[in-house]
Scaffold this motif. Structure first.
Motif, PDB file in Angstrom:
ATOM      1  N   ASP A   1       7.686 -25.592  31.528  1.00  0.00           N
ATOM      2  CA  ASP A   1       6.989 -24.523  30.839  1.00  0.00           C
ATOM      3  C   ASP A   1       5.544 -24.908  30.583  1.00  0.00           C
ATOM      4  N   ASN A   2       4.780 -23.943  30.103  1.00  0.00           N
ATOM      5  CA  ASN A   2       3.370 -24.187  29.820  1.00  0.00           C
ATOM      6  C   ASN A   2       3.218 -25.240  28.745  1.00  0.00           C
ATOM      7  N   LYS A   3       2.016 -25.742  28.676  1.00  0.00           N
ATOM      8  CA  LYS A   3       1.732 -26.681  27.604  1.00  0.00           C
ATOM      9  C   LYS A   3       1.829 -25.949  26.268  1.00  0.00           C
ATOM     10  N   VAL A   4       2.243 -26.690  25.279  1.00  0.00           N
ATOM     11  CA  VAL A   4       2.402 -26.104  23.958  1.00  0.00           C
ATOM     12  C   VAL A   4       1.288 -26.624  23.076  1.00  0.00           C
ATOM     13  N   GLU A   5       0.713 -25.740  22.316  1.00  0.00           N
ATOM     14  CA  GLU A   5      -0.327 -26.165  21.367  1.00  0.00           C
ATOM     15  C   GLU A   5       0.277 -27.161  20.397  1.00  0.00           C
ATOM     16  N   SER A   6      -0.440 -28.245  20.159  1.00  0.00           N
ATOM     17  CA  SER A   6       0.225 -29.327  19.423  1.00  0.00           C
ATOM     18  C   SER A   6       0.548 -28.947  17.980  1.00  0.00           C
TER      19      SER A   6
ATOM     20  N   ALA B   1       9.629 -24.419  14.407  1.00  0.00           N
ATOM     21  CA  ALA B   1      10.593 -23.600  15.119  1.00  0.00           C
ATOM     22  C   ALA B   1      10.115 -23.093  16.461  1.00  0.00           C
ATOM     23  N   THR B   2       8.788 -23.210  16.726  1.00  0.00           N
ATOM     24  CA  THR B   2       8.282 -22.596  17.954  1.00  0.00           C
ATOM     25  C   THR B   2       8.960 -23.165  19.192  1.00  0.00           C
ATOM     26  N   LEU B   3       9.138 -24.456  19.165  1.00  0.00           N
ATOM     27  CA  LEU B   3       9.755 -25.065  20.344  1.00  0.00           C
ATOM     28  C   LEU B   3      11.184 -24.591  20.499  1.00  0.00           C
ATOM     29  N   ASN B   4      11.899 -24.516  19.386  1.00  0.00           N
ATOM     30  CA  ASN B   4      13.270 -24.023  19.444  1.00  0.00           C
ATOM     31  C   ASN B   4      13.319 -22.619  20.033  1.00  0.00           C
TER      32      ASN B   4
ATOM     33  N   PHE C   1      14.617 -30.572  16.970  1.00  0.00           N
ATOM     34  CA  PHE C   1      13.242 -30.640  16.492  1.00  0.00           C
ATOM     35  C   PHE C   1      13.187 -30.509  14.979  1.00  0.00           C
ATOM     36  N   GLY C   2      14.026 -31.242  14.314  1.00  0.00           N
ATOM     37  CA  GLY C   2      13.991 -31.198  12.859  1.00  0.00           C
ATOM     38  C   GLY C   2      15.373 -31.454  12.298  1.00  0.00           C
ATOM     39  N   GLY C   3      15.507 -31.204  11.015  1.00  0.00           N
ATOM     40  CA  GLY C   3      16.800 -31.432  10.387  1.00  0.00           C
ATOM     41  C   GLY C   3      16.860 -32.789   9.736  1.00  0.00           C
TER      42      GLY C   3
END
Lengths: 303, 325
Positions: free
Chosen positions: B95-100, B106-109, B266-268
């Motif tokens: 996928d595209n690069k994600v803004e850091s 939650a965005t990545l999820n 990505f958390g928890g």
């Protein structure tokens, strides 16, 4: 990494040495009191540092982890063919900083694993080896593989060239040695021959055949070595080194021509030129020729 | 491909319609490639199938899909590493690069869900220097954060091997993966993420490379080797072939240092924390501080010397001006 290591060692030394400095060193050494730099080798970006002793408040929730493991793991009886995973025993502890040993350990692990897996696959009777006529896309492109090949060839060539150079050097050295050996042998032989001749002559003299010519032993005129020497007779008008029999003189070697003599005296002949062209005390004090050509000196100059 | 999908869609629509119309129509046997499927026959077929598969697992199918992405401002070297990983895993989606800034939370999820993936590899680059790898099982599985070290990409000319793109790798693990709970968990995750699902449509049938995951010095080291074995048939190794087997390294290489394991994706809650870990930032700060101390130390030494001299003054030398008559 090495620098870090050394730096730390230095720091520690310092701490031991100057006790007066404690107040300064404290804050530095505190932060890394337990920290031990462990070099990780490989390359520059490897900044792998570990705490020597585990921090006390690190979380380790074994139950939670096992719970999660149970959540995500596949059913127990999933066939091996889905996983394709093999566990390999590491025989001994691998030293991380020894690149070769580490890579060898990985290689061995891979090799053993592959052997086991292939045995399993073979027993299953599934096709698992690529036939020679199966072509498909590879992970590395052909152009890249070309590059790889080029590099390998270049490396090989380099090695070969170096080998050749080394051989040439060695053979040169050897040739020198052989030459020296030969020279030595030749000298030795010559010496021996001379020795033997001397010996023979002595024997002959002892046996009393000093002037004898009856026993077939000829009296060589050159044996006394005189014929090799130049005769002391001086021939008039012939130069000592002249081998032409004094003929060159007659041809007219005479005197140098007048003109040549003059020129030689004017411009010099033989010897170092530099000395002649230098000023001496005399010439510097001489103003005889100094202002002579004022009118005629620079003809091109316009008044 | 497109055609097929369209066809299935129309079928679905039609079936819905038919359900609405009357129940009798739905009784019609389904169409297959070779004609109408006989219902009885089909039932029998499925039965036989189940009997064969019960020996392993009834209908287990690995539908793993991995989303591979990275943060913005990633280093080229690390980007190449990511692309190498993508080329190794046919069951992944890049996928595209994600803004850091977005990477937290939650965005990545959401992204993973959007792409209908079940796990994620997220390469996070910070300060153009440090690469962190997030390995997450997505809807609610655990996630792990690694620090990545010792990166060599496949482009390096030293790595001379090559293998089929998308052939299923053999995964070899060193035995110390079973020593601790967190290593066990990591092993399971690695098997699921790096193992290519059987009969994945993009995978190729043969096995010609092997992955090595080995724990040395509490790091997971990754290697990828090509297998070259003398053989004539595809399902049998030539006699003595196993002894003549050689491996050629393909790359990439990297070394994962686990930092934390989280309960969620990505958390928890944190399940594990590496007790030995120091972040690269701290290391750099430490180094800097060491350098900074140099001047202060010098000044200190100077003052100390001065103090010492003041405390112990030199005794006046009686012979000092002996020659100054």
């Amino acid at each position: 990494m090495g620098v870090q290591n050394k730096g730390l060692a230095l720091l520690k030394e310092n701490k031991i040495e100057d006790d007066d400095n404690v107040d300064f060193d404290e804050e530095v050494s505190e932060s890394e009191s337990g920290s031990e730099f462990e070099s990780e080798s490989e390359e520059e970006e490897d900044e792998d540092v570990k705490l020597a002793e585990p921090s006390k408040n690190a979380i380790y929730n074994t139950d939670g982890i096992l719970d999660k493991l149970g959540d995500i793991s596949w059913p127990e009886n999933v066939g091996w063919i889905h996983k394709l995973s093999i566990d390999i025993d590491q025989e001994q502890q691998v030293d991380v900083n020894d690149d070769l040993a580490r890579e060898l350990a990985f290689y061995n692990q891979a090799l053993e694993g592959t052997k086991k897996a292939f045995e399993k696959l073979q027993s299953m009777g599934l096709p698992f080896l690529r036939p020679a006529d199966y072509y498909a896309e590879m992970v590395k492109t052909d152009s890249h593989m070309e590059k790889v090949k080029g590099r390998l060839l270049a490396e090989k060539r380099k090695i070969e060239e170096a080998e050749e150079r080394r051989k040439a050097r060695e053979s040169k050295k050897l040739a020198k040695e052989i030459q020296a050996q030969k020279q030595k042998e030749r000298n030795k032989q010559k010496k021996e021959e001379i020795e033997s001749v001397k010996k023979w002559r002595k024997q002959r003299q002892q046996s009393g055949f000093a002037g004898g010519d009856k026993d077939g032993e000829m009296d060589f005129s050159f044996e006394d070595g005189k014929s090799f020497e130049r005769s002391n007779k001086k021939r008039p008008g012939v130069a000592p080194g002249d081998r032409s029999g004094g003929k060159t003189r007659q041809v007219g070697k005479g005197k140098k021509p007048q003109k040549r003599n003059f020129r030689d005296s004017k411009f010099g002949f033989g010897g170092k030129k530099a000395l002649k062209k230098q000023n001496t005390a005399e010439t510097t004090n001489e103003f005889r020729d100094f202002n002579k050509g004022h009118a005629s000196g620079n003809k091109k100059r316009k008044r | 491909m497109g055609k097929k999908r369209k066809h299935s869609e129309t079928v679905a629509v039609a079936s819905v319609k038919k359900d609405d119309d009357d129940a009798a129509a739905s009784e019609r046997p389904q169409r297959t490639l070779l004609g109408w499927k006989d219902k009885k026959n089909g039932a029998q077929e499925t039965e036989t199938k189940t009997t064969t598969t019960t020996t392993t697992t009834a209908g287990f199918r690995n539908k793993e899909k991995v989303l591979v992405t990275c943060s913005r401002r990633i280093n080229f070297r690390y980007r190449h590493l990511m692309l190498n990983v993508v080329s190794l895993l046919p069951h992944c989606k890049k996928d595209n690069k994600v803004e850091s800034k977005e990477s937290k939370g939650a965005t990545l999820n959401e992204l993973v869900e959007l792409k209908s993936c079940s796990s994620c590899l997220f390469f996070e680059c910070r300060k153009h220097k440090d690469l962190y790898l997030w390995m997450a099982k997505c809807p609610n599985g655990p996630s792990v954060k690694f620090l990545v070290n010792a990166v060599h990409t496949m482009e390096e000319l030293k790595l001379t091997g090559n293998h089929l793109k998308g052939s299923r790798p053999l995964l070899t693990f060193s035995s110390n993966f079973d020593s601790n709970a967190h290593w066990k968990l990591l092993k399971e995750m690695i098997i699921q993420i790096f193992g290519i699902p059987k009969e994945h449509r993009k995978s190729k049938p043969y096995h010609d490379h092997v992955f090595v995951f080995s724990i040395v010095d509490d790091h997971i080291w990754f290697r990828n080797y090509q297998i070259s074995v003398p053989h004539n048939e595809s399902d049998k190794i030539a006699r003595g072939g196993l002894d003549n087997m050689t491996l050629v390294e393909v790359g990439p290489r990297f070394c994962l240092n686990p930092i934390k394991i989280f309960g969620g994706s990505f958390g928890g809650p944190t399940l594990y924390e590496n007790p030995f870990y120091i972040s690269p930032n701290q290391i750099r700060a430490l180094e800097k501080r060491k350098k900074a101390g140099k001047y202060a130390k010098k000044v200190k030494a100077k003052t100390r010397r001065k103090m010492h001299e003041l405390e112990n003054p030199l005794e006046p030398d009686e012979f000092a001006d002996m020659w100054k008559e």
